[in-house]
Design a protein around this motif. Sequence first.
Motif, PDB file in Angstrom:
ATOM      1  N   HIS A  16      65.606  46.941  49.658  1.00 45.12           N
ATOM      2  CA  HIS A  16      66.076  47.954  48.699  1.00 45.12           C
ATOM      3  C   HIS A  16      64.935  48.409  47.790  1.00 45.12           C
ATOM      4  N   TYR A  63      55.609  56.554  54.455  1.00 47.04           N
ATOM      5  CA  TYR A  63      56.588  56.820  55.512  1.00 47.04           C
ATOM      6  C   TYR A  63      56.515  55.751  56.601  1.00 47.04           C
ATOM      7  N   ALA A 104      58.153  56.655  38.410  1.00 49.83           N
ATOM      8  CA  ALA A 104      58.445  57.856  39.172  1.00 49.83           C
ATOM      9  C   ALA A 104      57.881  59.105  38.506  1.00 49.83           C
ATOM     10  N   ARG A 153      62.803  64.752  56.567  1.00 52.38           N
ATOM     11  CA  ARG A 153      61.537  64.292  55.992  1.00 52.38           C
ATOM     12  C   ARG A 153      60.400  65.008  56.686  1.00 52.38           C
ATOM     13  N   ASP A 182      57.357  59.643  46.867  1.00 52.23           N
ATOM     14  CA  ASP A 182      57.601  61.053  47.191  1.00 52.23           C
ATOM     15  C   ASP A 182      57.480  61.930  45.941  1.00 52.23           C
ATOM     16  N   LYS A 183      58.042  61.459  44.830  1.00 55.57           N
ATOM     17  CA  LYS A 183      58.012  62.252  43.605  1.00 55.57           C
ATOM     18  C   LYS A 183      56.587  62.422  43.078  1.00 55.57           C
ATOM     19  N   ARG A 209      50.916  59.278  51.299  1.00 58.31           N
ATOM     20  CA  ARG A 209      52.316  59.631  51.564  1.00 58.31           C
ATOM     21  C   ARG A 209      52.702  59.259  52.994  1.00 58.31           C
ATOM     22  N   GLU A 257      59.572  54.077  47.953  1.00 53.56           N
ATOM     23  CA  GLU A 257      59.283  55.239  48.789  1.00 53.56           C
ATOM     24  C   GLU A 257      59.738  56.526  48.108  1.00 53.56           C
ATOM     25  N   ASP A 258      60.896  56.484  47.458  1.00 51.27           N
ATOM     26  CA  ASP A 258      61.375  57.665  46.731  1.00 51.27           C
ATOM     27  C   ASP A 258      60.443  58.017  45.569  1.00 51.27           C
ATOM     28  N   GLU A 259      59.984  57.008  44.850  1.00 48.92           N
ATOM     29  CA  GLU A 259      59.065  57.265  43.743  1.00 48.92           C
ATOM     30  C   GLU A 259      57.735  57.814  44.260  1.00 48.92           C
ATOM     31  N   ARG A 305      62.587  50.802  49.608  1.00 49.31           N
ATOM     32  CA  ARG A 305      63.131  52.158  49.717  1.00 49.31           C
ATOM     33  C   ARG A 305      63.046  52.892  48.383  1.00 49.31           C
ATOM     34  N   ARG A 306      63.262  52.167  47.283  1.00 54.57           N
ATOM     35  CA  ARG A 306      63.136  52.798  45.959  1.00 54.57           C
ATOM     36  C   ARG A 306      61.693  53.246  45.714  1.00 54.57           C
TER      37      ARG A 306
END
Length: 571
Positions: free
Chosen positions: A366, A417, A315, A564, A376-377, A413, A372-374, A369-370
């Motif tokens: 799961h 999504y 991340a 988002r 984004d960062k 990105r 996807e968050d990374e 989704r994790r």
Amino acid sequence: MLTLLHLLSAIALLVWGTHIVRTGILRVYGMQLRQLLSHSMRRTPLAFLTGIGVTALVQSSNATAMLASAFVAEGLMALAPALAAMLGADVGTAVMARVLTLNLSWLSPLLLLCGVSLFLSQKRNRAGQLGRVAIGLGLIMLALELIVAASEPITHAQGLGLLFASLTGDPLLAAVIGALFAMLTYSSLATVLLTATLAGAGLIDLPLAIGLVIGANIGSGMLAYLNSSLLAAAGRRVALGNLLYKLLGLLVLPLLDPLATWMRTLPLSLQDQVIGFHLAYNSLRCLLLLPSVTPMAHLCTRLLPERVTERNSTAQPRYLDPDALPTPTLALANAVRETLRIGDLVEQMLGHLQDVLLEHRAEAGHELRRLEDELDKLYGAVKLYLAKLPRQALDEAEDRRWAEIIELAVNLRQAGYILAKMQRRAERRSITRPDLEELAELHAELLANLRLGLSVFLSGDPRSARQLLRQKRRFRALERRLAHAHVDRLHRQILHSPEVGSAHLELLEDMKRLNSLFCCSAYVVLEAEAQNADRPNEKSEHDRQDGELHCLLADDAANRPPGRTAGGSAG
């Protein structure tokens, strides 16, 4: 008070001159120096000589340390040759200190005149940046003359003489002051030049000057270690070994007085004695320590072991070095590497999507989704890093590369999504076995096109770009065939649920959009090729066949989760 102000302004001019030379050289030849350093890291003697040459050009051992640490962190070179390059960097700094203190008073106005003329007339070209380097060299020589003139009245001040006399009795304190000044000015070279000039003006004596020189070397090592704090453990080991080598210079401090007594017998001025000590000290120390780079590499590996959390954590950005922002070539290379990491995250998300589709594994959802968050960062970090880059300092090619990087980051990105949306759709609805087999076939094509698209972005090869467009047309033909086959099964009432059929068609449409995003880099490369061939308005054959010049994707506002924002382009 006015005399002290003149001295401080001359010191500031010296520091600024070294900064201008370093950034100017890196802007013009940054990529070439980077390639030279990376290709010379296979053998220790060659790495040592390369460290001397690169540091002599950029006049900063810290810049060399930054490059070597980044290469080791990326696994592009071994630790031992990188430590050899850092020993060479110390010798390169000493050589440039000797060159810049030669009596070349006629050269300073000439360099300033030619440099300003070049820089103002051709600011965005390579010649303009070389003019910037000439300005920096002229300012360094001018600053040394101003320091001599400004320090002459100070030599008669009794209070200042008592202050320097008290420092002479404590060599360790002198080394600490030299280290602090080198860290404050971000340049051991400027510290050594200032010390030699003050010694030549009679403001400080020889033992104090030697202590300041040793401290300046240690300060540059501490600065390089602090700059590497954001790198992985492998990159920090280079800076740690470099610092340990410089700390060995403290062993000279007990011999300071007898050494100074012997040096006074040499037929040299005090300024030349200080510069000569700096050159001899770094050359002798580095040559003696050069055979020990392999044991030092083992020691640094034990002192800084690789952590499991470091290997698994993706991340945090690894390559977005803020110190490289004044050097666009290096900053853009850092942004490219970080953007490719975003591409790696998208590839992992694709793998987990297949697990969700075929095996309905909850843990795969799961993990997706994790990721996807990374993603984004990292996307936010790259976007912010590029926003901080001074675009007015970019030439035409660098400005085009800046736009390519941000476009790819936005597209990746958007792909993340879409993948997350596909995962939610697959979890909510059941899909039949024939549809899953078709999706798996498209998934393999998607993965191949993603990898090829990232390679095209990195290499800029027109042949690979054309191959990518052929793959895109093949994917679209396959997608149409599978969509028609699915509709045919519905027509023959093989499927009993209209909702299931709708989910499959939506997934096919999402995969088509993903494929368009992955293939966007091909158009950028072919467009640049057409411009280089003086055909800026000519459409390529592939553009005509595909029916699109740009990859533009409208935001799916109805399906986007609240809060988002998606940016990107696709065709």
